[in-house]
Enzyme design. Structure first.
Site, short mmCIF file in Angstrom:
data_model
loop_
_atom_site.label_atom_id
_atom_site.label_comp_id
_atom_site.label_asym_id
_atom_site.label_seq_id
_atom_site.Cartn_x
_atom_site.Cartn_y
_atom_site.Cartn_z
N THR A 66 0.94 -1.18 -0.09
CA THR A 66 0.04 -0.13 0.15
C THR A 66 0.88 1.03 0.05
O THR A 66 1.59 1.38 1.08
CB THR A 66 -0.99 -0.10 1.20
OG1 THR A 66 -1.71 -1.09 1.25
CG2 THR A 66 -1.98 1.16 1.13
N LEU A 67 0.94 1.91 -1.24
CA LEU A 67 2.01 3.01 -1.31
C LEU A 67 1.34 4.42 -0.74
O LEU A 67 2.03 5.17 -0.37
CB LEU A 67 2.40 3.10 -2.81
CG LEU A 67 3.23 1.91 -3.26
CD1 LEU A 67 3.49 2.21 -4.63
CD2 LEU A 67 4.47 1.55 -2.62
#
Length: 248
Positions: free
Chosen positions: A22-23
């Site tokens: 999850t950037l």
């Protein structure tokens, strides 16, 4: 090449599924405010959730009951909060299956959450949340109130009053000045509402739909959402650039 194509290319080249992270958070909730009062712990937040800078969802509940003795509230990525709730469901179910007459209190659950958040941070795959955990449990010294928080990198502490997100800047000074250990529930609600109103005026992602919850030795109560009375007639709101230097 966008993120999806990059992951697909990596998977094809490696002969398996690419590692994904999850950037950035997508659907996020803002500040949670909580404090101890005479009989227990009170917690509050609004019910909005933003998709980027767009206020997309307006009926999202971010305060939940955990086990018999605890409440949890979350700022940040809502899907990560749902994952955390799944972890906590598994934890409380496992604890219940022991059937030993004991149950996890807020202090134990907070300790568990600090390990979860720090573990995910060390994997460079953090859960993008700031969590507030409060509760009451009978101990050797009587009813013991507990209130703690943990953020996405595992930093944690215990305090008499806590605010996450923008509330850490706008609500904490109010709480430091007006909080007392012997607040009644009605006084605690008024103080919480004062903080929520300041955030509504100053935080663009806040909405006028709030939810308050409390937990005592008698159990937890999460009240239905409601709106606060507002006043947008302040001079600073009507002409915010008046007297400012370098503005149009």
């Amino acid at each position: 090449m966008d993120g999806c194509h990059a992951n697909a290319a990596a998977a094809a080249a490696g002969g398996g599924e690419g590692t994904q992270r999850t950037l950035n958070p997508y659907v996020t909730g803002n500040s949670v405010i909580a404090m101890k009062y005479k009989d227990g712990v009170i917690m509050a937040c609004d019910t909005g959730a933003s998709y980027g800078s767009t206020l997309r969802y307006k009926s999202v509940e971010r305060i939940k009951t955990v086990g018999k003795h605890s409440l949890i509230g979350a700022s940040g990525e809502f899907s990560d909060f749902q994952e955390i709730l799944r972890y906590l469901d598994e934890l409380t179910l496992s604890d219940h299956m022991w059937d030993d007459g004991n149950s996890l209190g807020p202090k134990e659950i907070h300790a568990y959450l600090t390990r979860v958040m720090y573990n995910r941070r060390n994997k460079f795959d953090p859960l993008w949340n700031s969590l507030v955990l409060g509760g009451v449990k009978k101990g050797p010294k009587g009813d013991e109130k507990y209130l703690g928080m943990v953020n996405m990198i595992g930093t944690h502490f215990e305090e008499n009053h806590i605010a996450t997100g923008f509330g850490n800047h706008m609500a904490v000074p109010i709480l430091r000045g007006e909080w007392r250990e012997d607040l009644t529930f009605e006084e605690a609600v008024k103080l919480i509402e004062k903080c929520l109103l300041v955030l509504l005026y100053r935080d663009r992602s806040s909405i006028n739909k709030f939810q308050i919850a409390k937990i005592t030795t008698e159990g937890s109560t999460i009240y239905p959402p409601y709106a606060l009375k507002t006043n947008w007639g302040f001079a600073a709101f009507e002409n915010p650039s008046q007297g400012a230097v370098g503005t149009w």
